[in-house]
Design a protein around this motif. Sequence first.
Motif, PDB file in Angstrom:
ATOM      1  N   HIS A   5      22.384   2.156  38.200  1.00 60.20           N
ATOM      2  CA  HIS A   5      22.632   2.149  36.756  1.00 60.20           C
ATOM      3  C   HIS A   5      21.526   1.465  35.955  1.00 60.20           C
ATOM      4  O   HIS A   5      21.515   1.557  34.722  1.00 60.20           O
TER       5      HIS A   5
ATOM      6  N   PHE B 225      40.131  11.137  35.560  1.00 59.33           N
ATOM      7  CA  PHE B 225      39.220  10.907  36.684  1.00 59.33           C
ATOM      8  C   PHE B 225      39.828  11.516  37.956  1.00 59.33           C
ATOM      9  O   PHE B 225      39.172  12.231  38.723  1.00 59.33           O
TER      10      PHE B 225
ATOM     11  N   GLU C 228      42.181  -3.720  27.316  1.00 62.64           N
ATOM     12  CA  GLU C 228      43.429  -3.174  27.849  1.00 62.64           C
ATOM     13  C   GLU C 228      43.435  -3.268  29.382  1.00 62.64           C
ATOM     14  O   GLU C 228      44.423  -3.691  29.988  1.00 62.64           O
ATOM     15  N   SER C 229      42.302  -2.876  30.000  1.00 60.01           N
ATOM     16  CA  SER C 229      42.208  -2.955  31.463  1.00 60.01           C
ATOM     17  C   SER C 229      42.343  -4.403  31.933  1.00 60.01           C
ATOM     18  O   SER C 229      42.972  -4.687  32.955  1.00 60.01           O
TER      19      SER C 229
ATOM     20  N   ALA D 130      27.816  12.099  39.526  1.00 65.92           N
ATOM     21  CA  ALA D 130      28.698  10.967  39.855  1.00 65.92           C
ATOM     22  C   ALA D 130      30.022  11.475  40.425  1.00 65.92           C
ATOM     23  O   ALA D 130      30.501  10.986  41.462  1.00 65.92           O
TER      24      ALA D 130
ATOM     25  N   THR E 168      37.703  -2.654  29.690  1.00 64.96           N
ATOM     26  CA  THR E 168      38.189  -2.838  28.320  1.00 64.96           C
ATOM     27  C   THR E 168      39.186  -4.002  28.292  1.00 64.96           C
ATOM     28  O   THR E 168      39.652  -4.460  29.346  1.00 64.96           O
TER      29      THR E 168
ATOM     30  N   LEU F 293      37.533   3.338  43.437  1.00 64.42           N
ATOM     31  CA  LEU F 293      37.196   4.046  42.196  1.00 64.42           C
ATOM     32  C   LEU F 293      37.197   3.089  41.001  1.00 64.42           C
ATOM     33  O   LEU F 293      38.113   2.267  40.848  1.00 64.42           O
ATOM     34  N   PRO F 294      36.171   3.232  40.143  1.00 64.80           N
ATOM     35  CA  PRO F 294      36.011   2.261  39.050  1.00 64.80           C
ATOM     36  C   PRO F 294      36.973   2.505  37.881  1.00 64.80           C
ATOM     37  O   PRO F 294      37.482   3.613  37.703  1.00 64.80           O
ATOM     38  N   ILE F 295      37.176   1.468  37.101  1.00 67.96           N
ATOM     39  CA  ILE F 295      37.984   1.576  35.880  1.00 67.96           C
ATOM     40  C   ILE F 295      37.099   1.166  34.698  1.00 67.96           C
ATOM     41  O   ILE F 295      36.090   0.479  34.881  1.00 67.96           O
ATOM     42  N   PRO F 296      37.458   1.583  33.482  1.00 63.41           N
ATOM     43  CA  PRO F 296      36.696   1.097  32.315  1.00 63.41           C
ATOM     44  C   PRO F 296      36.967  -0.395  32.103  1.00 63.41           C
ATOM     45  O   PRO F 296      38.092  -0.856  32.326  1.00 63.41           O
TER      46      PRO F 296
ATOM     47  N   LYS G 158      33.418  11.181  28.781  1.00 69.87           N
ATOM     48  CA  LYS G 158      33.737   9.743  28.715  1.00 69.87           C
ATOM     49  C   LYS G 158      32.924   8.926  29.714  1.00 69.87           C
ATOM     50  O   LYS G 158      33.088   7.731  29.831  1.00 69.87           O
ATOM     51  N   ILE G 159      32.074   9.633  30.478  1.00 69.56           N
ATOM     52  CA  ILE G 159      31.255   8.964  31.492  1.00 69.56           C
ATOM     53  C   ILE G 159      29.842   8.774  30.955  1.00 69.56           C
ATOM     54  O   ILE G 159      29.254   9.685  30.387  1.00 69.56           O
ATOM     55  N   THR G 160      29.329   7.570  31.184  1.00 66.62           N
ATOM     56  CA  THR G 160      27.940   7.311  30.836  1.00 66.62           C
ATOM     57  C   THR G 160      27.092   7.578  32.073  1.00 66.62           C
ATOM     58  O   THR G 160      27.292   6.944  33.103  1.00 66.62           O
TER      59      THR G 160
ATOM     60  N   ILE H  30      21.781   9.061  37.983  1.00 69.93           N
ATOM     61  CA  ILE H  30      23.025   9.776  38.309  1.00 69.93           C
ATOM     62  C   ILE H  30      23.639  10.354  37.028  1.00 69.93           C
ATOM     63  O   ILE H  30      24.096   9.606  36.169  1.00 69.93           O
TER      64      ILE H  30
ATOM     65  N   TYR I 241      31.645  10.901  44.272  1.00 74.72           N
ATOM     66  CA  TYR I 241      32.988  10.404  44.600  1.00 74.72           C
ATOM     67  C   TYR I 241      33.775  11.432  45.423  1.00 74.72           C
ATOM     68  O   TYR I 241      34.486  11.065  46.367  1.00 74.72           O
TER      69      TYR I 241
ATOM     70  N   HIS J 253      42.177   7.598  31.280  1.00 77.94           N
ATOM     71  CA  HIS J 253      40.929   7.617  32.051  1.00 77.94           C
ATOM     72  C   HIS J 253      41.208   7.879  33.530  1.00 77.94           C
ATOM     73  O   HIS J 253      40.562   8.710  34.175  1.00 77.94           O
TER      74      HIS J 253
ATOM     75  N   SER K  88      23.371   7.763  34.117  1.00 74.17           N
ATOM     76  CA  SER K  88      22.161   6.942  34.142  1.00 74.17           C
ATOM     77  C   SER K  88      20.993   7.874  34.432  1.00 74.17           C
ATOM     78  O   SER K  88      21.188   9.071  34.674  1.00 74.17           O
TER      79      SER K  88
ATOM     80  N   LEU L 141      43.676   3.465  29.414  1.00 78.57           N
ATOM     81  CA  LEU L 141      43.337   3.282  30.836  1.00 78.57           C
ATOM     82  C   LEU L 141      44.004   4.369  31.677  1.00 78.57           C
ATOM     83  O   LEU L 141      43.376   4.969  32.558  1.00 78.57           O
TER      84      LEU L 141
ATOM     85  N   THR M 184      29.392   1.308  42.150  1.00 77.35           N
ATOM     86  CA  THR M 184      29.862   2.419  41.323  1.00 77.35           C
ATOM     87  C   THR M 184      28.752   3.454  41.152  1.00 77.35           C
ATOM     88  O   THR M 184      27.569   3.156  41.315  1.00 77.35           O
ATOM     89  N   TYR M 185      29.181   4.646  40.803  1.00 78.79           N
ATOM     90  CA  TYR M 185      28.229   5.738  40.582  1.00 78.79           C
ATOM     91  C   TYR M 185      28.365   6.275  39.164  1.00 78.79           C
ATOM     92  O   TYR M 185      27.726   7.262  38.805  1.00 78.79           O
ATOM     93  N   LEU M 186      29.251   5.646  38.376  1.00 81.33           N
ATOM     94  CA  LEU M 186      29.389   6.007  36.965  1.00 81.33           C
ATOM     95  C   LEU M 186      29.850   4.785  36.178  1.00 81.33           C
ATOM     96  O   LEU M 186      30.358   3.813  36.744  1.00 81.33           O
ATOM     97  N   GLN M 187      29.653   4.861  34.867  1.00 84.22           N
ATOM     98  CA  GLN M 187      30.165   3.858  33.946  1.00 84.22           C
ATOM     99  C   GLN M 187      30.989   4.611  32.900  1.00 84.22           C
ATOM    100  O   GLN M 187      30.712   5.790  32.616  1.00 84.22           O
ATOM    101  N   PHE M 188      31.965   3.948  32.327  1.00 79.60           N
ATOM    102  CA  PHE M 188      32.758   4.591  31.273  1.00 79.60           C
ATOM    103  C   PHE M 188      32.256   4.163  29.895  1.00 79.60           C
ATOM    104  O   PHE M 188      31.991   2.976  29.668  1.00 79.60           O
ATOM    105  N   GLN M 189      32.177   5.136  28.992  1.00 78.35           N
ATOM    106  CA  GLN M 189      31.688   4.833  27.644  1.00 78.35           C
ATOM    107  C   GLN M 189      32.585   3.851  26.923  1.00 78.35           C
ATOM    108  O   GLN M 189      32.146   3.121  26.036  1.00 78.35           O
ATOM    109  N   SER M 190      33.859   3.856  27.286  1.00 82.58           N
ATOM    110  CA  SER M 190      34.805   2.993  26.569  1.00 82.58           C
ATOM    111  C   SER M 190      34.711   1.525  26.973  1.00 82.58           C
ATOM    112  O   SER M 190      35.353   0.670  26.348  1.00 82.58           O
TER     113      SER M 190
END
Lengths: 284, 268
Positions: free
Chosen positions: A189, B12, A122-123, B42, A120, A115-118, B30-32, B37, B46, B8, B34, B5, A149-155
């Motif tokens: 993406h 999630f 901080e990450s 998305a 940033t 599972l993906p993380i943003p 908070k998810i972008t 997807i 998952y 999030h 595409s 983090l 990944t199947y999503l991206q985080f806006q942050s």
Amino acid sequence: MSGQQAGLPVNSVGIGLRSVHIERILKEQPEVPWFEILMDNHTAQGGLIPRQLAAVREHYPLSLHCVGMSLGGMNPLDVAYLETVKRMMHEYSPVQVSDHLCFTHHGIHHFNDLLPIPFTSESLNHVSGRIDKVQDYLGRRILVENVSTYLQFQSSEMNEAEFMFELVNRTGCGILLDINNAYVNEYNHGFSAKAFIDTIPVEHVGEVHLAGFEDKTEYLIDAHNNRVSHPVWKLFEYYLQFGHGAPVLIEWDNDIPGLDVLLDEAARAEDIIFHYSESAARYA
Amino acid sequence: MPTDLEQHISEFTLALTGNPRDGEYEILPKITGSSRISPQLALEIYRNNTRGTRTNALEVIYPACKSILGSDTFHSIAREFVVADSIGMSDLNLYGETFNHHLGVILDTGRLPEEYAYLQDLASLEFKYHAAYYADSDPVFDFDLFEQKVKSGQQVYLRVSSSLELLASQYPVFEIWLQNRPVLETKRYKSQIGHNVQAITARQYLLVFRQNDTPAVVSISDQEYRLLEAFVNNQSLQTIVDRIDCDIDVLLPGLITNKWIVAINDNE
């Protein structure tokens, strides 16, 4: 550190060791330069599994690939899990140890997925700190793999490649470059897989993964259940142009075919590598 | 105050494991997405990945149940089990130990006909058989220590093999298991395959353990079952002699020779 320094021949093409093939591998000892074992499937401390692995190790170098470190996760690092990695390092002397840039569990929940993380700052601090701890605990450098990944985080403040570049700078870890994952992310993406390869520090790539995806038409799933696709082979050729060779793995985890199919895929990768090293020599 | 983090990852996680009535999750904005997807899709991908992996694990562990129920019915029941399980486990080799209880609930609520009542025990047998493959190694029985303890009148606690599991059933699950597992696994039981499965009048006692690296199922007597069950429950040899009506002098050597009992536990 390059793949060669880590102990696997640069540009050699290994395959993932799967239990259905082990008997034949031990009997016929095919010419495979190395095997990768998925640690989480081979943790049994009794019975056939440890004996078979020890027998394979007698003839082949091994690379230890993990999915449970949860380098991006918020749970405390799982010391019992790391102890198992350490035990397997002791028992099988793997030439590489790797895991993924992701989280795999949170609280009491286990996802059996990457599972993906943003991305940033901080990450970055968080993941760097965890990689430092893992490397200290294991007493060695690890490779960190980019994930599909199947999503991206806006942050996110940076992309995955920039994030990995910083991780390498801060922790001295290496990169496990999964070219299929880079392509799946490009398709899903819309950002460039070539730009991903351009951005990561390719000289720190310690291993390359090639795998097949599942085409859902609208999007791709990183299913590891197919032959390597044409665009992924082309992307592999693009990576080879950088001239920083690394050991390459044919990865196939689901709907596992006969060993011959994996050997065939490995032979194709070797042909491509040979072609590029010839060209490089010609124009050097 | 959770970090960004942590927030999030928690949100999630909730979106993958929770079930809010309005279908809205805090992580969604908070998810972008595409062009291919959307954020909702998305999350669905998952969820499907996690559930699909666990369902595949159940298919590997319960092939006889799958063969009897048919692929579609098994898949639907397995999926239901997986969806209800938001926790999961990291080692999928041992996933789904309580699948037999899930089958029990389905049977109790009449969603499977009564004629499938044996499925619960069959699933239990399949899990035990699968888990035996991954069990730890056993020590070699120390006869000298055993003799010494018995002679000196000490309490003796015997340990069963790490791979040993027991099952008592009112159904002929061993025969049903034999008829529905892959042939390669059951060829050693060749003489018992192909017989029609008959209803049984007395309970069937089975033992599962790993023999020469391979899981095995053995039909045992009720006395052997009760004796081994007592050892599993960590009763001392003396207690067992006092309480269980069986000829322990005759049975015990066989249990040790078969490597079902593998060590003397130090319980003092």
